[in-house]
Design a protein around this motif. Structure first.
Motif, PDB file in Angstrom:
ATOM      1  N   HIS A  52       0.807  -1.221   0.000  1.00  0.00           N
ATOM      2  CA  HIS A  52       0.000   0.000   0.000  1.00  0.00           C
ATOM      3  C   HIS A  52       0.842   1.274   0.000  1.00  0.00           C
ATOM      4  CE1 HIS A  52      -3.319  -2.719   0.859  1.00  0.00           C
ATOM      5  NE2 HIS A  52      -2.664  -3.166   1.930  1.00  0.00           N
ATOM      6  N   LYS A  53       2.149   1.152   0.128  1.00  0.00           N
ATOM      7  CA  LYS A  53       2.987   2.360   0.191  1.00  0.00           C
ATOM      8  C   LYS A  53       4.298   2.187  -0.596  1.00  0.00           C
ATOM      9  CE  LYS A  53       4.670   0.804   4.724  1.00  0.00           C
ATOM     10  NZ  LYS A  53       4.935   1.197   6.131  1.00  0.00           N
ATOM     11  N   MET A  54       4.251   1.457  -1.701  1.00  0.00           N
ATOM     12  CA  MET A  54       5.441   1.261  -2.509  1.00  0.00           C
ATOM     13  C   MET A  54       5.982   2.592  -3.020  1.00  0.00           C
ATOM     14  SD  MET A  54       4.843  -2.137  -4.839  1.00  0.00           S
ATOM     15  CE  MET A  54       4.817  -3.765  -4.129  1.00  0.00           C
ATOM     16  N   THR A  55       7.290   2.734  -2.999  1.00  0.00           N
ATOM     17  CA  THR A  55       7.915   3.966  -3.452  1.00  0.00           C
ATOM     18  C   THR A  55       9.346   3.688  -3.874  1.00  0.00           C
ATOM     19  OG1 THR A  55       8.558   6.204  -2.790  1.00  0.00           O
ATOM     20  CG2 THR A  55       8.626   4.514  -1.102  1.00  0.00           C
ATOM     21  N   PHE A  56       9.876   4.562  -4.720  1.00  0.00           N
ATOM     22  CA  PHE A  56      11.276   4.466  -5.136  1.00  0.00           C
ATOM     23  C   PHE A  56      12.153   5.446  -4.370  1.00  0.00           C
ATOM     24  CE2 PHE A  56       8.959   2.802  -8.798  1.00  0.00           C
ATOM     25  CZ  PHE A  56       9.682   1.655  -9.082  1.00  0.00           C
ATOM     26  N   SER A  57      11.674   5.917  -3.232  1.00  0.00           N
ATOM     27  CA  SER A  57      12.423   6.902  -2.459  1.00  0.00           C
ATOM     28  C   SER A  57      13.751   6.343  -1.944  1.00  0.00           C
ATOM     29  CB  SER A  57      11.581   7.401  -1.284  1.00  0.00           C
ATOM     30  OG  SER A  57      11.214   6.320  -0.430  1.00  0.00           O
ATOM     31  N   ASN A  58      13.793   5.035  -1.662  1.00  0.00           N
ATOM     32  CA  ASN A  58      15.053   4.443  -1.202  1.00  0.00           C
ATOM     33  C   ASN A  58      16.139   4.556  -2.268  1.00  0.00           C
ATOM     34  OD1 ASN A  58      13.907   3.639   1.260  1.00  0.00           O
ATOM     35  ND2 ASN A  58      13.160   1.722   0.365  1.00  0.00           N
ATOM     36  N   TYR A  59      15.770   4.328  -3.510  1.00  0.00           N
ATOM     37  CA  TYR A  59      16.741   4.420  -4.599  1.00  0.00           C
ATOM     38  C   TYR A  59      17.224   5.856  -4.781  1.00  0.00           C
ATOM     39  CZ  TYR A  59      15.284  -0.314  -5.833  1.00  0.00           C
ATOM     40  OH  TYR A  59      15.026  -1.667  -5.805  1.00  0.00           O
ATOM     41  N   SER A  60      16.306   6.802  -4.730  1.00  0.00           N
ATOM     42  CA  SER A  60      16.708   8.204  -4.897  1.00  0.00           C
ATOM     43  C   SER A  60      17.603   8.655  -3.749  1.00  0.00           C
ATOM     44  CB  SER A  60      15.465   9.099  -4.982  1.00  0.00           C
ATOM     45  OG  SER A  60      14.692   9.001  -3.805  1.00  0.00           O
ATOM     46  N   PHE A  61      17.317   8.190  -2.525  1.00  0.00           N
ATOM     47  CA  PHE A  61      18.172   8.552  -1.393  1.00  0.00           C
ATOM     48  C   PHE A  61      19.576   7.982  -1.564  1.00  0.00           C
ATOM     49  CE2 PHE A  61      20.070   7.905   2.744  1.00  0.00           C
ATOM     50  CZ  PHE A  61      19.824   9.104   3.397  1.00  0.00           C
ATOM     51  N   VAL A  62      19.661   6.709  -1.951  1.00  0.00           N
ATOM     52  CA  VAL A  62      20.975   6.081  -2.120  1.00  0.00           C
ATOM     53  C   VAL A  62      21.783   6.787  -3.207  1.00  0.00           C
ATOM     54  CG1 VAL A  62      22.131   3.964  -2.885  1.00  0.00           C
ATOM     55  CG2 VAL A  62      20.236   3.839  -1.259  1.00  0.00           C
ATOM     56  N   LEU A  63      21.142   7.149  -4.297  1.00  0.00           N
ATOM     57  CA  LEU A  63      21.850   7.772  -5.417  1.00  0.00           C
ATOM     58  C   LEU A  63      22.218   9.219  -5.143  1.00  0.00           C
ATOM     59  CD1 LEU A  63      19.766   6.317  -8.402  1.00  0.00           C
ATOM     60  CD2 LEU A  63      22.018   5.584  -7.618  1.00  0.00           C
ATOM     61  N   GLN A  64      21.441   9.918  -4.332  1.00  0.00           N
ATOM     62  CA  GLN A  64      21.654  11.351  -4.138  1.00  0.00           C
ATOM     63  C   GLN A  64      22.356  11.704  -2.826  1.00  0.00           C
ATOM     64  OE1 GLN A  64      17.861  13.311  -4.583  1.00  0.00           O
ATOM     65  NE2 GLN A  64      17.485  12.431  -6.617  1.00  0.00           N
ATOM     66  N   HIS A  65      22.215  10.888  -1.800  1.00  0.00           N
ATOM     67  CA  HIS A  65      22.704  11.273  -0.478  1.00  0.00           C
ATOM     68  C   HIS A  65      23.740  10.311   0.098  1.00  0.00           C
ATOM     69  CE1 HIS A  65      19.605  14.369  -0.327  1.00  0.00           C
ATOM     70  NE2 HIS A  65      18.710  13.456  -0.687  1.00  0.00           N
ATOM     71  N   THR A  66      24.272   9.435  -0.697  1.00  0.00           N
ATOM     72  CA  THR A  66      25.359   8.564  -0.253  1.00  0.00           C
ATOM     73  C   THR A  66      26.498   8.648  -1.273  1.00  0.00           C
ATOM     74  OG1 THR A  66      24.571   6.585  -1.421  1.00  0.00           O
ATOM     75  CG2 THR A  66      23.661   6.993   0.769  1.00  0.00           C
ATOM     76  N   ASN A  67      27.577   7.954  -0.961  1.00  0.00           N
ATOM     77  CA  ASN A  67      28.737   7.912  -1.869  1.00  0.00           C
ATOM     78  C   ASN A  67      28.624   6.739  -2.843  1.00  0.00           C
ATOM     79  OD1 ASN A  67      29.969  10.158  -0.666  1.00  0.00           O
ATOM     80  ND2 ASN A  67      30.940   8.877   0.895  1.00  0.00           N
TER      81      ASN A  67
END
Length: 303
Positions: A77-92
């Protein structure tokens, strides 16, 4: 032959009334319907078993909260791609990817080159101790990582290669080369010696024969060796954690550990990073998969 004889032989082949006609015998190598269904069922079941962990990892990576793995049903009920965007934008992530590709491709090129020349020399040349040499390579694979860690660290420290890509590549080659040398030696054994003799007749040196005649014929074996070397370096953790001190030089496998601390574990970000890590490996597999089956089977036919 008379007409009566033909009618008699035809009548002899016809089944008697009330009896079933005999079944036609199966040809050699031809399976029955039940055997085909059973084999296909086993293959489908095996494929599902192999694919389920991957599909489950992708599913968990779509959950926005770090504790969604405890209640996976709520992810629908709450699927999102936010994890991928966080990893790509806010990590090394891209720094980790660059380090992984440098180390993996360096290990692949250097390891396959050393393993190919070693396997060819043992396959074609009969120098004193060539059999014992191959067994020594095999024995080096018997030592656990914990035993090798301290002496390797000391050697790299003496050479000034701690926290360097070259040092890690050399360490990974020490793991990949022995297996690949055995693999390629078996593959070179399947290539006829007459090709080497033809090269010498044409005036080629031994290395010229190896580079211009043998290597093109050994592409399937080289593909298997390259894939093994790449996978060995790409997913290794213990050596990379010990020998790489700068977080900008972490490989993807080491960077994945940054999502786990003493009191917290961001498993949703770990799952998304793991899915992203699988993409380069899948791309490399796609490039070499045409030669993998041939290389794996041919290398074991003669030895």
């Amino acid at each position: 032959m008379s007409t009566t004889a033909v009618e008699t032989s035809a009548a002899a082949t016809e089944p008697e009334p009330g009896r079933k006609a005999p079944r036609a015998p199966h040809r050699r190598g031809q399976r029955g319907l039940a055997a085909s269904l059973a084999s296909h069922g086993l293959l489908i079941a095996g494929s599902l078993v192999a694919l389920f962990p991957v599909a489950w990892l992708v599913f968990l990576s779509l959950g926005p909260d770090k504790d969604d793995y405890l209640h996976p049903g709520g992810i629908w009920h709450k699927m999102t791609f936010s994890n991928y965007s966080f990893v790509l934008q806010h990590t090394n992530f891209f720094e980790w990817l660059k380090s992984s590709l440098i180390v993996s491709l360096g290990t692949t090129v250097l390891g396959v080159l050393v393993a190919a020349t070693t396997g060819y020399a043992v396959s074609r040349m009969r120098f004193p101790g060539y059999r014992k040499f191959m067994w020594v390579l095999l024995v080096t694979q018997m030592f656990p990582v914990a035993v090798l860690m301290v002496p390797m660290y000391q050697i790299l420290a003496d050479l000034g290669l701690i926290d360097s890509y070259l040092g890690l590549i050399l360490v990974y080659c020490s793991t990949a080369v022995p297996y690949c040398a055995w693999l390629l030696k078996g593959y070179f054994d399947t290539i006829p010696f007459e090709i080497d003799e033809a090269g010498r007749v044409d005036g080629l040196t031994p290395f010229g024969t190896f580079a211009r005649l043998i290597l093109p014929l050994a592409k399937p074996g080289l593909a298997v060796a390259a894939f093994y070397s790449f996978i060995t370096a790409f997913g290794e953790v213990a050596f990379a954690t010990t020998f790489m001190l700068d977080d900008q030089k972490y490989t993807l496998a080491v960077g994945l550990q940054s999502f786990i601390s003493e009191h917290d574990a961001q498993r949703n970000l770990m799952a998304a990073t793991a899915v992203l890590i699988a993409i380069p490996v899948s791309a490399f597999f796609y490039l070499v998969q045409k030669n993998l089956v041939a290389g794996l089977t041919a290398g074991g036919t003669k030895g």
